[in-house]
Design a protein around this motif. Structure first.
Motif, mmCIF file in Angstrom:
data_model
loop_
_atom_site.group_PDB
_atom_site.id
_atom_site.type_symbol
_atom_site.label_atom_id
_atom_site.label_comp_id
_atom_site.label_asym_id
_atom_site.label_seq_id
_atom_site.Cartn_x
_atom_site.Cartn_y
_atom_site.Cartn_z
ATOM 1 N N ARG A 196 0.838 -1.210 0.000
ATOM 2 C CA ARG A 196 0.000 0.000 0.000
ATOM 3 C C ARG A 196 0.869 1.256 0.000
ATOM 4 O O ARG A 196 0.573 2.229 -0.681
ATOM 5 C CB ARG A 196 -0.937 0.006 1.216
ATOM 6 N N HIS A 197 1.946 1.221 0.758
ATOM 7 C CA HIS A 197 2.817 2.396 0.827
ATOM 8 C C HIS A 197 3.463 2.681 -0.528
ATOM 9 O O HIS A 197 3.493 3.831 -0.978
ATOM 10 C CB HIS A 197 3.901 2.188 1.886
ATOM 11 N N GLY A 229 1.291 4.418 -2.882
ATOM 12 C CA GLY A 229 0.905 5.784 -2.536
ATOM 13 C C GLY A 229 2.059 6.747 -2.385
ATOM 14 O O GLY A 229 1.851 7.890 -1.982
ATOM 15 N N ARG A 248 -3.838 11.572 2.603
ATOM 16 C CA ARG A 248 -3.332 10.732 1.506
ATOM 17 C C ARG A 248 -1.809 10.668 1.532
ATOM 18 O O ARG A 248 -1.211 9.585 1.458
ATOM 19 C CB ARG A 248 -3.827 11.287 0.164
ATOM 20 N N GLY A 264 -0.377 8.586 4.293
ATOM 21 C CA GLY A 264 -0.672 7.157 4.224
ATOM 22 C C GLY A 264 -1.860 6.711 5.044
ATOM 23 O O GLY A 264 -2.100 5.504 5.191
ATOM 24 N N SER A 314 -5.847 5.362 1.321
ATOM 25 C CA SER A 314 -5.252 4.895 0.076
ATOM 26 C C SER A 314 -6.158 5.273 -1.085
ATOM 27 O O SER A 314 -7.389 5.301 -0.949
ATOM 28 C CB SER A 314 -5.081 3.374 0.124
ATOM 29 N N GLN A 315 -5.535 5.584 -2.232
ATOM 30 C CA GLN A 315 -6.334 5.893 -3.418
ATOM 31 C C GLN A 315 -6.757 4.644 -4.168
ATOM 32 O O GLN A 315 -7.296 4.730 -5.259
ATOM 33 C CB GLN A 315 -5.539 6.833 -4.342
ATOM 34 N N TYR A 350 -6.129 0.443 -5.547
ATOM 35 C CA TYR A 350 -5.150 -0.348 -6.288
ATOM 36 C C TYR A 350 -5.314 -0.109 -7.790
ATOM 37 O O TYR A 350 -6.351 0.378 -8.243
ATOM 38 C CB TYR A 350 -5.330 -1.835 -5.962
#
Length: 857
Positions: A514-515, A518, A740, A743, A746-747, A749
């Motif tokens: 996830r990081h 983003g 955002r 973190g 999240s926008q 996947y």
């Protein structure tokens, strides 16, 4: 003096597989090494001189100065005119540095990564790499040069993962991603030189802070790291160098060249006495077409994407035979479209390109003969940057022609020329301790091998933006990534970093993924792909625009008339709409505010006009409007604050002209309305532009506090500003970006992006939780700080109030709106009237105003 090397690669230069956005030219032979040059026996400076000599060029003094400084291991900033040779000044400096520290010029395997070239835009990467490859090939240097951006193909990325090239062109976001690799120290620890292109563009944004933190990490691995920034338009050079290097101990090199700069104006045939935003646009259609027809290749700059779409249509409406020769370029168009346009410019195949700031920077378009600027450039730096797109080579004049869309922009054109000639260029300021960027960076470094708190605190403080960071503030950020701070301790998904054997790392693969998705500080509204039903991408539009469309609605995008069919999975499907009326697409985002430097220059011009100065063509053209303003009212000047009052069926209008730019006027208008209504309750409508503001009240207002200037006292400015605005809503909106970047949200996947509504709901939830249960949360404090510093420009607002207190007030009762007042009224009318009704109302008003002007005359 010969050329300096910012010219594009010759036509036969090939594109490597790493280059994205530059199709290989057919039958292009590779560059041949220059006979008689042995790269293993010459110093870096001697190599540079030999390559220049082989091309028949003589290096400029500033280029030699940079070569010598970089060879000696000195960092610095190079400030030089666009097209003067900055690229090869620092590139040969990097080669000289590599030679000085013993990096091999030739080897069986290209040396490991040693030079990093940071560019603010992916679109510039291929062009930069082309410029770097040519001398390497010509000198027979056995280095590899690659590109790593979000556009780099997976196959090339995989090759780089096995072994990075010797020199890498990349973006701040891609560099941060490289820092998340477990092997980051081994792969990046050998970097000896970093070049930051277009530093003026990065410095004032969070991306600039991202660069500062990344450089601090690289310096920790290599304390002898040499860092150079490139800039063409900056007003605070010493500060810019401090921000980049983290200290003031560097070389400041100014490439002063006698490059001719021409700033002129395309004068309207009939500017008139009354005008408003966009009023002259249609009148200027034919003159613009004629200017383009007389030139080989022209860049037509506008400030907004919707303007670009409109002017593209206007050009083709006038000259339909230019279809295929006139192109459109802005950030929402599909990358393949932009690449085609850029290559068409390079090869001289296009007659004109209508563009936004997407073509402001760096890319060399030598065939461009003319640059037109539709409307105001809003700033001296932007004007010079765009002017530099023409004559992009030493010895060639740069020319920009301003095309006014209202009569006041004639005055602004004269002011812009004077400011540019005087060198009054805007300053850029870096962010101060943005905690969202720090939180993101801590997770990045924890992924890239981990850190210990003491060492990390010392490292972060090497970045200029965090030079005053306290240990308590750092510990808060560390606690936030370890256990989510005070309010998120119970939620394991926010325990992103853990201490493992004394080292802070990210053990959870889901958190790591996830990081990485983003990483970065660019935050925009969610956008949707626009595709044809039959296949083929066109570009992206903001989700909010698509949400307003119904099946069968038509809109103009990418220069095409499109019919909306349906939306699904963040994609808007369309088909061509022939012979049907279409709406012009509009994008979110604030209009560019007038810079304080340009606003002050406009007031100076008006002061001269008040004394009868009409010596410049623009002032002569604007004379009917300026004389009418003087007859019906007064002309504002640096020493005279103009306040006008008008009574109409709508109520009482107060017009005030501080000339502070629209951002400052937003806060000023709300502040003055709140103070006026504090003792006598009233309802106000507020309209603003770059020159002034209108307060329309339902009930009469006593103007005495304005005339005696008591309303302009600073008082408890912060309290009054927050009381006058829905400050909590402003902070809540600003918090979405902070959430955002840090973190928290999240926008989504790839292929499954979250909608703006989802992101706003998530960020609002966090905002309310922190506000109720974690009031000392640094991210909350940052949201309020950014509202004050960026949205309301509180520093500028305080300066404007102080200046207004020092000015003499000219209070005028109007019989009809003045030429300065009318544009403010039109701004308000546009919010509530259709185009047809607006035109009818304006026609009636103009008749009354012209009659009054004749009578006053």
């Amino acid at each position: 003096m010969g050329s300096s090397g910012d010219e594009p690669a010759p036509a036969e230069a090939p594109s490597s597989s790493a280059e994205v956005g530059a199709a290989p030219r057919e039958n292009a032979p590779p560059p041949q090494p220059i006979p008689g040059i042995d790269a293993t026996k010459l110093t870096g400076v001697e190599l540079a001189a030999a390559w220049f000599a082989a091309r028949g060029w003589q290096p400029f003094a500033f280029q030699r100065e940079v070569w010598d400084a970089m060879a000696a291991g000195t960092s610095g900033l190079l400030h030089a005119t666009t097209g003067s040779g900055k690229t090869y000044a620092v590139w040969f400096g990097a080669i000289a540095r590599a030679r000085a520290i013993g990096m091999p010029m030739r080897a069986a395997t290209p040396p490991r990564l040693g030079i990093l070239w940071l560019t603010p835009m992916r679109a510039l990467a291929a062009d930069s790499a082309r410029a770097l490859r040519e001398p390497v090939a010509g000198l027979g240097i056995g280095w590899s040069i690659g590109i790593r951006t979000g556009d780099t193909p997976p196959a090339e990325r995989a090759r780089q993962d096995r072994r990075f090239p010797t020199a890498l062109v990349t973006t701040p976001e891609s560099l941060s991603l490289m820092l998340t690799r477990e092997s980051a120290h081994d792969e990046l620890g050998g970097i000896h030189t970093v070049i930051v292109d277009e530093w003026h563009e990065l410095m004032g944004s969070k991306r600039g802070v991202q660069v500062q933190l990344a450089l601090a990490r690289l310096k920790r691995w290599n304390p002898a790291l040499v860092v150079w920034g490139l800039s063409a338009t900056l007003g605070n050079l010493e500060e810019a160098m401090q921000v980049l290097l983290g200290h003031s101990d560097g070389a400041m090199v100014r490439g002063r060249l006698d490059k001719a700069l021409v700033i002129d104006t395309l004068l309207p045939a009939n500017p008139g006495r009354f005008s408003w935003g966009g009023h002259l646009g249609k009148q200027m259609q034919q003159p613009v077409v004629e200017e383009i027809a007389r030139s080989s290749t022209t860049l037509v700059f506008v400030n907004m994407r919707s303007q670009a779409e409109a002017w593209y249509q206007l050009l083709l409406e006038q000259r339909p035979e230019w279809a295929g020769l006139v192109a459109l370029h802005h950030g929402s168009l599909d990358k393949d479209v932009r690449d085609w346009v850029e290559m068409g410019l390079k090869e001289g195949r296009l007659k004109a390109v209508v563009a936004t700031s997407s073509l402001d920077l760096g890319v060399d378009f030598l065939p461009v003969e003319r640059v037109l600027q539709i409307g105001s450039a809003k700033g001296v730096a932007r004007l010079l940057q765009r002017a530099g797109r023409s004559g992009h080579a030493p010895g060639r004049a740069s020319r920009i022609t301003l095309v006014p869309t209202n009569t006041l922009e004639l005055v602004e054109a004269a002011a812009a020329r004077r400011a540019a000639q005087a060198g009054n260029i805007e300053k850029r300021a870096t962010h101060d301790k943005p905690f969202d960027v720090l939180v993101q960076h801590l997770v990045t470094v924890a992924l890239g091998g981990g850190f210990t708190p003491d060492a990390m605190f010392d490292e972060v403080r090497q970045a200029w933006a965090y030079r005053t960071l306290t240990r308590a503030e750092f510990d808060w950020a560390l606690d936030f990534v370890v256990k989510g701070g005070t309010s998120l301790t119970a939620y394991p998904e926010y325990h992103r970093v853990r201490e493992v054997d004394g080292i802070y790392r990210v053990p959870d693969r889901g958190v790591a993924r996830r990081h990485k998705l983003g990483v970065g500080t660019i935050v925009s509204d969610s956008s949707m792909q626009v595709k044809y039903l039959s296949g083929g991408r066109i570009g992206t539009v903001e989700e909010g625009f698509v949400a307003r469309l119904r099946k069968g609605d038509c809109f103009i995008f990418a220069g095409r008339n499109l019919e909306f069919i349906r939306a699904e999975e963040m994609t808007a499907y369309v088909k061509r709409a022939e012979n049907r009326k279409a709406a012009m697409i509009s994008w979110a985002g604030a209009k560019m505010p007038l810079s304080s430097e340009l606003a002050d220059a406009v007031l100076d011009v008006l002061a001269g006009a008040a004394q009868g100065d009409s010596s410049e063509p623009e002032l002569e053209a604007a004379r009917p409007m300026l004389e009418t303003q003087a007859r019906l009212s007064r002309l504002p000047t640096p020493k005279l604050l103009l306040i006008e009052r008008l009574l109409s069926r709508e109520g009482q209008h107060l017009f005030i002209y501080p000339f502070a730019g629209r951002n400052a006027h937003i806060g000023l208008g709300s502040l003055l309305a709140w103070r006026l209504a504090r003792d006598a309750p009233n309802t106000f409508s507020i309209s603003i532009n770059d020159y002034g503001l209108e307060l329309l009240s339902a009930l009469p207002v006593d103007p005495a506090p304005l005339v005696d200037q008591s309303l302009f006292e600073e008082g408890d400015l912060l309290h009054d500003v927050f009381a006058s605005l829905n400050s909590s809503e402003l902070a809540r909106r600003r918090f979405r970006e902070i959430a955002r970047v840090s973190g928290l949200i999240s926008q989504g996947y790839p292929g499954q992006p979250k909608s703006t509504r989802q992101l706003q709901a998530s960020s609002t939830l966090f905002y309310e939780v922190f506000r109720k249960y974690d009031a000392d949360n640094m991210l909350l404090t940052q949201a309020q700080s950014e509202v004050l510093s960026q949205e309301l420009d509180i520093r500028r607002l305080a300066e404007v109030l102080a200046r207004m207190r020092q000015q003499k007030v000219a209070y005028v009762d109007l019989a009809v709106p003045s030429p300065f007042a009318l544009p403010l009224m039109v701004e308000r009318f546009r919010e509530k009237l259709t185009t047809e009704k607006l035109n009818v109302r304006l026609e009636r008003m103009l008749k009354e105003m012209e009659k009054e002007a004749e009578s006053a005359g």
